[in-house]
Design a protein around this motif. Structure first.
Motif, PDB file in Angstrom:
ATOM      1  N   ASP A  18     -10.209   6.760  19.356  1.00  0.00           N
ATOM      2  CA  ASP A  18     -10.014   5.527  18.576  1.00  0.00           C
ATOM      3  C   ASP A  18      -8.569   5.559  17.746  1.00  0.00           C
ATOM      4  O   ASP A  18      -8.051   6.485  17.571  1.00  0.00           O
ATOM      5  CB  ASP A  18     -10.967   5.525  17.123  1.00  0.00           C
ATOM      6  N   VAL A  19      -8.125   4.190  17.821  1.00  0.00           N
ATOM      7  CA  VAL A  19      -6.763   4.020  17.348  1.00  0.00           C
ATOM      8  C   VAL A  19      -6.881   3.320  15.911  1.00  0.00           C
ATOM      9  O   VAL A  19      -7.487   2.072  15.687  1.00  0.00           O
ATOM     10  CB  VAL A  19      -5.707   3.011  18.281  1.00  0.00           C
ATOM     11  N   LEU A  20      -6.450   3.874  14.604  1.00  0.00           N
ATOM     12  CA  LEU A  20      -6.564   3.150  13.682  1.00  0.00           C
ATOM     13  C   LEU A  20      -5.386   2.862  12.932  1.00  0.00           C
ATOM     14  O   LEU A  20      -4.245   3.644  13.189  1.00  0.00           O
ATOM     15  CB  LEU A  20      -7.212   4.209  12.652  1.00  0.00           C
ATOM     16  N   ARG A  21      -5.357   1.920  11.948  1.00  0.00           N
ATOM     17  CA  ARG A  21      -3.977   1.695  11.235  1.00  0.00           C
ATOM     18  C   ARG A  21      -4.356   1.949   9.880  1.00  0.00           C
ATOM     19  O   ARG A  21      -5.339   1.390   9.414  1.00  0.00           O
ATOM     20  CB  ARG A  21      -3.741   0.117  10.997  1.00  0.00           C
ATOM     21  N   ILE A  22      -3.944   2.960   9.036  1.00  0.00           N
ATOM     22  CA  ILE A  22      -4.510   3.343   8.011  1.00  0.00           C
ATOM     23  C   ILE A  22      -3.272   3.398   6.981  1.00  0.00           C
ATOM     24  O   ILE A  22      -2.076   3.061   7.325  1.00  0.00           O
ATOM     25  CB  ILE A  22      -5.056   4.903   8.060  1.00  0.00           C
ATOM     26  N   GLU A  23      -3.553   3.578   5.716  1.00  0.00           N
ATOM     27  CA  GLU A  23      -2.550   3.611   4.637  1.00  0.00           C
ATOM     28  C   GLU A  23      -1.593   4.678   5.186  1.00  0.00           C
ATOM     29  O   GLU A  23      -2.101   5.890   5.464  1.00  0.00           O
ATOM     30  CB  GLU A  23      -3.075   3.890   3.108  1.00  0.00           C
ATOM     31  N   ARG A  24      -0.031   4.437   4.757  1.00  0.00           N
ATOM     32  CA  ARG A  24       0.729   5.577   5.083  1.00  0.00           C
ATOM     33  C   ARG A  24       0.456   6.733   4.676  1.00  0.00           C
ATOM     34  O   ARG A  24       0.325   7.127   3.488  1.00  0.00           O
ATOM     35  CB  ARG A  24       2.129   4.818   4.596  1.00  0.00           C
ATOM     36  N   ILE A  25       0.777   7.764   5.562  1.00  0.00           N
ATOM     37  CA  ILE A  25       0.736   9.325   5.135  1.00  0.00           C
ATOM     38  C   ILE A  25       1.883  10.002   5.367  1.00  0.00           C
ATOM     39  O   ILE A  25       2.853   9.294   6.151  1.00  0.00           O
ATOM     40  CB  ILE A  25      -0.516   9.888   6.088  1.00  0.00           C
ATOM     41  N   ALA A  26       2.194  10.884   4.899  1.00  0.00           N
ATOM     42  CA  ALA A  26       3.570  11.864   4.914  1.00  0.00           C
ATOM     43  C   ALA A  26       3.334  12.551   6.351  1.00  0.00           C
ATOM     44  O   ALA A  26       3.028  13.605   6.185  1.00  0.00           O
ATOM     45  CB  ALA A  26       3.424  12.786   3.736  1.00  0.00           C
ATOM     46  N   ILE A  63       4.332   2.020  10.625  1.00  0.00           N
ATOM     47  CA  ILE A  63       4.688   0.629  10.859  1.00  0.00           C
ATOM     48  C   ILE A  63       4.320  -0.129   9.551  1.00  0.00           C
ATOM     49  O   ILE A  63       4.168   0.370   8.376  1.00  0.00           O
ATOM     50  CB  ILE A  63       3.682   0.356  11.848  1.00  0.00           C
ATOM     51  N   LYS A  64       4.589  -1.664   9.676  1.00  0.00           N
ATOM     52  CA  LYS A  64       4.183  -2.463   8.470  1.00  0.00           C
ATOM     53  C   LYS A  64       3.278  -3.541   8.993  1.00  0.00           C
ATOM     54  O   LYS A  64       3.152  -3.699   9.978  1.00  0.00           O
ATOM     55  CB  LYS A  64       5.514  -3.156   8.022  1.00  0.00           C
ATOM     56  N   GLY A  65       2.207  -3.743   7.887  1.00  0.00           N
ATOM     57  CA  GLY A  65       1.279  -4.684   8.234  1.00  0.00           C
ATOM     58  C   GLY A  65       1.975  -6.286   8.154  1.00  0.00           C
ATOM     59  O   GLY A  65       3.030  -6.416   8.070  1.00  0.00           O
ATOM     60  N   GLY A  85       6.839 -12.120  -1.211  1.00  0.00           N
ATOM     61  CA  GLY A  85       6.333 -11.652   0.078  1.00  0.00           C
ATOM     62  C   GLY A  85       6.339  -9.978   0.052  1.00  0.00           C
ATOM     63  O   GLY A  85       6.739  -9.244  -0.577  1.00  0.00           O
ATOM     64  N   HIS A  86       5.184  -9.647   0.688  1.00  0.00           N
ATOM     65  CA  HIS A  86       5.114  -8.179   0.678  1.00  0.00           C
ATOM     66  C   HIS A  86       4.295  -7.706   2.183  1.00  0.00           C
ATOM     67  O   HIS A  86       3.450  -8.721   2.809  1.00  0.00           O
ATOM     68  CB  HIS A  86       3.855  -7.847  -0.364  1.00  0.00           C
ATOM     69  N   THR A  91       0.307   3.617   8.859  1.00  0.00           N
ATOM     70  CA  THR A  91       0.523   4.669   9.728  1.00  0.00           C
ATOM     71  C   THR A  91      -0.527   4.604  11.019  1.00  0.00           C
ATOM     72  O   THR A  91      -1.628   4.235  10.632  1.00  0.00           O
ATOM     73  CB  THR A  91       0.066   6.127   9.172  1.00  0.00           C
ATOM     74  N   LEU A  92      -0.080   4.370  12.104  1.00  0.00           N
ATOM     75  CA  LEU A  92      -0.795   4.331  13.236  1.00  0.00           C
ATOM     76  C   LEU A  92      -0.947   5.600  13.802  1.00  0.00           C
ATOM     77  O   LEU A  92      -0.160   6.279  14.182  1.00  0.00           O
ATOM     78  CB  LEU A  92      -0.242   3.282  14.462  1.00  0.00           C
ATOM     79  N   VAL A  93      -2.478   5.845  13.872  1.00  0.00           N
ATOM     80  CA  VAL A  93      -2.998   7.249  14.408  1.00  0.00           C
ATOM     81  C   VAL A  93      -3.935   6.896  15.609  1.00  0.00           C
ATOM     82  O   VAL A  93      -4.827   5.977  15.725  1.00  0.00           O
ATOM     83  CB  VAL A  93      -3.546   7.905  13.162  1.00  0.00           C
TER      84      VAL A  93
END
Length: 245
Positions: A18-26, A63-65, A85-86, A91-93
């Motif tokens: 699976d490929v996920l977009r999650i909150e940014r990790i270090a 990445i950015k959303g 704007g935001h 992070t793409l994993v």
């Protein structure tokens, strides 16, 4: 096999590939990370997490959303509006492996969110460089300090002490009124202060005022800033009467 993991305050049901977009990790792109907050693996449900379980993944990119527009307008306040704007940092994993046991001994770097730890802690998570550290060159020994020059001999004749500062001259005391002076306060509008001014200008008797000419009156008006008061009050006539009696 699937697992339910938690990261960035959200829960994800994942399986290998699976490929996920999650909150940014270090982590940097290409690194391998491991998620240790596993709520469920297969048929095993955690209390609240499954001990020893983990989900490993490869970091694809940072990445950015999508851009979100936040617009606020207060209808009861004219001209009160704001647009912001935001774009959320993500992070793409790609999930590579799900471990039911032994994740705590795998040695893979733990996935830590960038918003939950300080910058110092993030720096500590990065692997140390394998380059050998060069030893600092030894400092050269300092040359012994030269002995201080001997103080010059004091001269036999000592300099004379500075003269004390001269005391400020005392203000000259006001001269007492001349003996035989008349009481000028009997004139209309003359008080102690005005009598003192007249005495300072040499006027001490009614006879002097009675003998003033127009030029003398104008001169005294200028000295005392009276502007015609002497004539209005009739000092000359009053002085003549007082001088008689």
């Amino acid at each position: 096999m699937f697992a339910v993991m938690k990261t960035g305050g959200k829960q994800y049901k994942v399986q290998a590939g699976d490929v996920l977009r999650i909150e940014r990790i270090a982590a940097d792109a290409g690194e391998k990370v491991q998620f240790n907050e596993i709520l469920m693996v297969g048929n095993t449900i955690g209390t609240p997490t499954v001990k020893g379980a983990g989900v490993q993944a490869d970091v694809i990119d940072q990445i950015k959303g999508e851009k979100l527009i936040h617009f606020v307008k207060r209808r009861r306040k004219h001209g009160s509006k704001r647009t912001k704007g935001h774009r959320q940092k993500l992070t793409l994993v790609r999930i590579t492996e799900i471990l039911e046991k032994g994740a705590d001994k795998s040695g893979v770097k733990e996935a830590v969110g960038t918003g939950s730890v300080s910058a110092a802690a993030l720096a500590a998570l990065k692997p140390a460089s394998n380059k050998p550290v060069k030893a600092a060159p030894a400092k050269k020994a300092k040359a012994p300090a030269k002995p201080a020059a001997k103080p010059a001999k004091a001269k036999a004749e000592s300099k004379p002490a500075a003269k004390p500062a001269a005391k400020p001259a005392k203000k000259a005391a006001a001269k007492p009124a001349a003996t035989g002076a008349d009481d000028l306060k009997k004139l209309s509008g003359v008080g102690p202060a005005l009598e003192k001014k007249l005495n300072e200008n040499g006027v001490t008797t009614f006879a002097q005022i009675a003998g003033w000419s127009k030029a003398d009156i104008a001169d005294m008006d200028g000295k005392l800033s009276f502007k015609g008061r002497i004539e209005r009050e009739g000092w000359v006539d009053q002085a003549k009467e007082l001088a008689k009696g």
